[in-house]
Design an enzyme around this catalytic site. Structure first.
Site, PDB file in Angstrom:
ATOM      1  N   LYS A 195       0.801  -1.230   0.000  1.00 14.51           N
ATOM      2  CA  LYS A 195       0.000   0.000   0.000  1.00 14.51           C
ATOM      3  C   LYS A 195       0.839   1.290   0.000  1.00 14.51           C
ATOM      4  O   LYS A 195       0.454   2.293   0.586  1.00 14.51           O
ATOM      5  CB  LYS A 195      -0.975   0.010   1.194  1.00 14.51           C
ATOM      6  CG  LYS A 195      -1.985  -1.124   1.136  1.00 14.51           C
ATOM      7  CD  LYS A 195      -2.905  -1.141   2.329  1.00 14.51           C
ATOM      8  CE  LYS A 195      -2.323  -1.886   3.507  1.00 14.51           C
ATOM      9  NZ  LYS A 195      -3.260  -2.130   4.587  1.00 14.51           N
ATOM     10  N   ASP A 230      -5.750  -6.171  10.507  1.00 18.41           N
ATOM     11  CA  ASP A 230      -7.099  -5.574  10.525  1.00 18.41           C
ATOM     12  C   ASP A 230      -8.191  -6.618  10.278  1.00 18.41           C
ATOM     13  O   ASP A 230      -9.288  -6.526  10.825  1.00 18.41           O
ATOM     14  CB  ASP A 230      -7.234  -4.419   9.521  1.00 18.41           C
ATOM     15  CG  ASP A 230      -6.698  -4.730   8.145  1.00 18.41           C
ATOM     16  OD1 ASP A 230      -6.286  -5.884   7.914  1.00 18.41           O
ATOM     17  OD2 ASP A 230      -6.695  -3.815   7.296  1.00 18.41           O
TER      18      ASP A 230
END
Ligand code: ADP
Ligand code: MG
Length: 510
Positions: A195, A230
């Protein structure tokens, strides 16, 4: 008519003919160019096609790759990482816990008060801030010092307002959403960045230790007692609310999934695991790859120009970080065929300038003349006021790119369900007794979190539609997708509570 008059008349006629033929020629050329632009769209549609038959191939490939990743280390592009999380929150957790959520775009700090009964989260406070760009490519010390000092400010603010009895040490769950090789449920080594993060000195180091050291450097009394992804946080919150939750998927800046696996199916560590029962497996599905994925030249170029080529192939087709940029690349291609976009500014060639929320806003523009599309193209890419047919074309491009993304995500989810025998087909090991397993299909909940899924209505609708198409009308109602708002952060606090020495009430997942 005199000779002069005649010459003048002939001259005028010739000039008129020339003007007319130039205009006709221009119109013909524009028409041909327009056709070529439409062809670009048609080729995109063809390249991104996801008929149900192809989605089912993706489902099968996902289930097979999951199995391969569980058999041996490096057996698949899916890392299938162990989390050492055996116990998911039961609902009986009690007390005040902190969590940090370092995702892709934002950074969140939470303080969660648990009331000791299922679904009794008394309250949670969140401080949300964007991660400064320069920290994404700096040093680990800079990043963690920023995090720890923000955490300290938050704690001081919160504990001033509401009295916190500091008889016990504060406990923190850390959601760190990058590939980590866990060494326990509270420690793990960073495998690689994704990312857009590139902090070389962090790779190979213990993430919890880096945070714990920064917390101490900043003079804060707090212990990191859970290190999770997450997806695991989202699964934890999902399970806290609903025991039928078996998997969690993140669809935000990046994309990933985790699920509950039988320990005996985790062949690569058989004999090493001391705790029986189930374990949460972090798939790192962003790196999934299969020849059945519909890949276009735009995907190939995006990948080649990314900081991580040949990596995170599934993520690059699905997640919020990339969708806008795929659209930008298609617009470049179209603008090469026809000057429909006016004199193209250099802005169009700036990578990632067309962010996914802007793309979503264009896609969902419901004004009759697509005013918002025109405005976004003008404000972001400095296009002059473009004609309506071109605006429609841009909306079509957004639709094709988003539809493919959402449908592939749906296929991924069904792939997980297939692996654990919750898709109504009897799992990958068997194709037999289909009818029997259909009738026994258990209620199955998949927790979902992430800005792309929660904020982008059309994405959500396409995903849900594809789930029903793949599973079939009979099975689909048994599979429920539940949004877990702030799941990654609250889930970390819940797991910090589950793992806390002061908390005794945890359940073994069967
Ligand atoms: P993170 O992935 O950083 O933890 P989120 O889950 O909040 O953060 O997801 C943020 C991402 O979701 C953004 O990077 C963006 O790609 C996408 N997103 C946010 N809002 C929208 C929106 N309105 N439409 C489409 N995508 C959105
Ligand atoms: Mg997140």
């Amino acid at each position: 008519m005199g000779k002069v008059g005649l010459k003048l008349a002939v001259g005028c006629a010739v000039a008129a003919c020339v003007v007319a033929s130039v205009m006709v020629g221009r119109r013909v050329r524009r028409k041909r160019a327009w056709r070529r632009v439409v062809k670009v769209l048609e080729e995109l549609e063809e390249g991104c096609a996801t008929p149900v038959a192809r989605l089912r191939q993706v489902v099968d490939a996902m289930a097979v790759e999951m199995h391969a990743g569980l058999v041996s280390e490096g057996g698949s592009k899916l890392k299938m990482l162990l989390t050492f999380v055996h116990n998911l929150p039961s609902g009986s957790e009690e007390g005040t816990y902190y969590s940090l959520d370092l995702g892709g775009t934002n950074f969140r700090i939470l303080r969660v008060q648990l009331g000791g009964q299922r679904s009794a989260i008394i309250g949670h406070d969140v401080d949300r801030q964007p991660i400064p760009q320069h920290l994404m490519t700096g040093t680990s010390e800079e990043l963690f010092d920023f995090i720890a000092s923000s955490l300290k400010d938050f704690v001081e603010r919160e504990e001033n307002v509401s009295e916190h009895s500091q008889s016990e040490r504060r406990e923190l769950g850390f959601t760190f959403s990058f590939p980590v090789k866990q060494t326990s449920s509270s420690s793990g080594i960073l495998i690689k960045w994704t990312k857009g993060f590139v902090i070389e000195d962090m790779v190979g180091r213990d993430v919890s230790e880096c945070l714990q050291q920064a917390i101490s450097r900043n003079g804060l009394d707090m212990r990191v007692n859970a290190l999770i992804n997450d997806t695991v946080g989202t699964l934890a919150l999902g399970h806290y609310h609903d025991e039928d939750t078996v998997a969690a998927v993140i669809i935000g800046t990046g994309t990933n999934a985790c699920y509950l696996e039988r320990a005996d199916a985790i062949i690569k560590c058989q004999g090493l695991l001391t705790t029986p029962g189930d374990m949460v497996v972090n798939m790192e599905w962003g790196n999934f790859w299969s020849s059945h994925l519909p890949r276009t030249s735009y995907d190939i170029d995006l990948d080649a120009e990314s900081p991580n080529p040949n990596d995170q192939g599934f993520e690059k087709m699905i997640s919020g970080m990339y969708l806008g940029d795929i659209v930008r690349r298609v617009i470049i291609r179209m603008s090469e065929e026809l000057d429909v976009f006016g004199p193209v500014s250099s802005k169009l060639h700036v990578p990632f300038i067309l962010r996914t929320p802007l793309m979503a806003a264009m896609h969902e523009d419901d004004t009759p003349d697509l005013r918002e599309v025109a405005q976004i193209l003008r404000d972001t890419l400095e296009f002059p006021d473009i004609p309506q047919n071109v605006r429609k074309l841009v909306v079509r491009v957004c639709d094709v790119v988003t539809r493919r993304a959402a449908r592939l995500a749906a296929a991924g989810i069904v792939g997980i369900l297939k692996k654990i025998g919750r898709d109504g087909s009897g799992g990958i090991a068997s194709g037999k007794n289909e009818g029997a397993s259909r009738s026994k299909m258990r209620r199955t909940v998949v927790a979902v979190e992430g800005g792309l899924y929660t904020n982008y209505t059309l994405f959500r609708e396409y995903l849900n539609e594809a789930m029903t198409q793949i599973l079939g009308e009979e099975i689909a109602p048994s599979v429920i997708i539940k949004v877990m708002e702030d799941g990654s952060g609250i889930g970390a606090a819940l797991l910090a509570a589950s793992h806390s020495t002061s908390s005794v009430d945890t359940v073994q997942i069967l």
